[in-house]
Design a protein around this motif. Sequence first.
Motif, PDB file in Angstrom:
ATOM      1  N   ASP A  20      44.695  47.118  38.890  1.00  0.00           N
ATOM      2  CA  ASP A  20      44.248  45.640  39.437  1.00  0.00           C
ATOM      3  C   ASP A  20      45.178  44.540  39.091  1.00  0.00           C
ATOM      4  O   ASP A  20      44.768  43.298  39.045  1.00  0.00           O
ATOM      5  N   SER A  21      46.032  44.753  38.068  1.00  0.00           N
ATOM      6  CA  SER A  21      47.069  43.801  37.808  1.00  0.00           C
ATOM      7  C   SER A  21      48.395  43.359  38.478  1.00  0.00           C
ATOM      8  O   SER A  21      49.046  44.483  39.228  1.00  0.00           O
ATOM      9  N   GLN A  63      46.671  28.745  34.678  1.00  0.00           N
ATOM     10  CA  GLN A  63      46.062  28.828  36.005  1.00  0.00           C
ATOM     11  C   GLN A  63      46.939  28.152  36.900  1.00  0.00           C
ATOM     12  O   GLN A  63      47.548  27.009  36.464  1.00  0.00           O
ATOM     13  N   CYS A  67      43.596  28.045  42.180  1.00  0.00           N
ATOM     14  CA  CYS A  67      43.259  29.474  41.652  1.00  0.00           C
ATOM     15  C   CYS A  67      42.558  29.649  40.350  1.00  0.00           C
ATOM     16  O   CYS A  67      43.249  29.652  39.256  1.00  0.00           O
ATOM     17  N   ASP A  68      41.427  30.379  40.069  1.00  0.00           N
ATOM     18  CA  ASP A  68      40.741  30.096  39.028  1.00  0.00           C
ATOM     19  C   ASP A  68      41.007  31.717  38.315  1.00  0.00           C
ATOM     20  O   ASP A  68      40.833  31.728  37.121  1.00  0.00           O
ATOM     21  N   ALA A  69      41.807  32.669  38.626  1.00  0.00           N
ATOM     22  CA  ALA A  69      42.225  33.770  37.966  1.00  0.00           C
ATOM     23  C   ALA A  69      43.414  33.571  36.927  1.00  0.00           C
ATOM     24  O   ALA A  69      44.473  32.729  37.389  1.00  0.00           O
ATOM     25  N   MET A 112      48.281  39.176  35.668  1.00  0.00           N
ATOM     26  CA  MET A 112      47.316  38.773  36.462  1.00  0.00           C
ATOM     27  C   MET A 112      46.248  39.662  36.751  1.00  0.00           C
ATOM     28  O   MET A 112      46.520  40.551  37.553  1.00  0.00           O
ATOM     29  N   THR A 113      45.121  39.762  36.153  1.00  0.00           N
ATOM     30  CA  THR A 113      44.110  40.503  36.409  1.00  0.00           C
ATOM     31  C   THR A 113      42.802  39.962  36.390  1.00  0.00           C
ATOM     32  O   THR A 113      42.328  39.194  35.761  1.00  0.00           O
ATOM     33  N   ASP A 114      42.137  40.030  37.791  1.00  0.00           N
ATOM     34  CA  ASP A 114      40.842  39.271  37.892  1.00  0.00           C
ATOM     35  C   ASP A 114      40.196  39.983  39.039  1.00  0.00           C
ATOM     36  O   ASP A 114      40.500  39.443  40.502  1.00  0.00           O
ATOM     37  N   SER A 116      37.415  39.532  40.367  1.00  0.00           N
ATOM     38  CA  SER A 116      36.522  38.712  41.186  1.00  0.00           C
ATOM     39  C   SER A 116      37.283  37.886  42.207  1.00  0.00           C
ATOM     40  O   SER A 116      36.608  37.113  43.015  1.00  0.00           O
ATOM     41  N   THR A 117      38.518  38.016  42.108  1.00  0.00           N
ATOM     42  CA  THR A 117      39.426  37.035  42.970  1.00  0.00           C
ATOM     43  C   THR A 117      40.125  38.117  44.111  1.00  0.00           C
ATOM     44  O   THR A 117      40.437  38.951  43.620  1.00  0.00           O
ATOM     45  N   ARG A 122      45.057  36.181  44.605  1.00  0.00           N
ATOM     46  CA  ARG A 122      45.860  36.419  43.339  1.00  0.00           C
ATOM     47  C   ARG A 122      47.536  36.645  43.796  1.00  0.00           C
ATOM     48  O   ARG A 122      48.265  35.931  43.003  1.00  0.00           O
TER      49      ARG A 122
END
Length: 266
Positions: A20-21, A63, A67-69, A112-114, A116-117, A122
């Motif tokens: 997921d990155s 950030q 984008c919050d990720a 970048m891993t998130d 929830s986004t 992302r």
Amino acid sequence: MTERNPSDDHRPDPGPADPDSLVALVPIAWDPQNLELLEAVHPDVWGEPLRQVDQSSPATFVQVGGCDAPIRLDVDEPIAELAQMTATAKQPFTPTEAIQLENHTAIWRFTMTDVSTAPSQRAHAFGRLMATAVEAGAPGVFFPFCVQLHSPRLIKHLAVDLSQPQALINLYVNAWNDDEWMVTRGMTVFGLPELETPVEGGLNNAYFRLMDVAAAMLVQKDAYPDGSRLQLGPHLYTVEQGPQGPQDSMVPICGIYGRLTIAPAP
């Protein structure tokens, strides 16, 4: 779009990665702690801030725009082998950029891993940061998850409209082949299966077939069901559960969400 050959031994080892990155290795020749350079360039390019976050952490996090990720920045040693990969780029490097690659003094590794986004959101934000890096003077960007080194010209060209699925696919998805099959790398970072297709009608036909299907899957945010029939140009193809072709020994993480075979319809 080529299978491994002896020169591949000079490629950087992608190493272990979270599926997921998004991970990028950016060669630099300036003070590796000079994050202010990106903070100054990013608003000029995108009209949005680049903000440092989580100041309490020993690592550096930024950030991009709305984008919050978070995107983590680590400083690594230079990788001399990057300069040997310019011939594999989708768009060529200038002689000056090639020299800068040879002489880079450090690597900025962005991660970048998130979960929830949304993956496309992302990827869009991450691409904007990569464009900022090359505008600041980085001579290229290497994505380990798809084993692809991009020239600044390609990064800038694709960044013009990263809201287009085809731009994201051209940025983050690569393909390799043996004598009989072509297989993607990079769909995994979108949480989607990798794709494979028989090499028939030439390498270019197989490559663009995969890229067209990849872009369509990104638009629908889901894989095609087994048994789907696709009209691609004048030809009809079926979607089958794979893999039927060779395993990806260079980046085993690709395909963690499976692999689909795009096969000529009987």
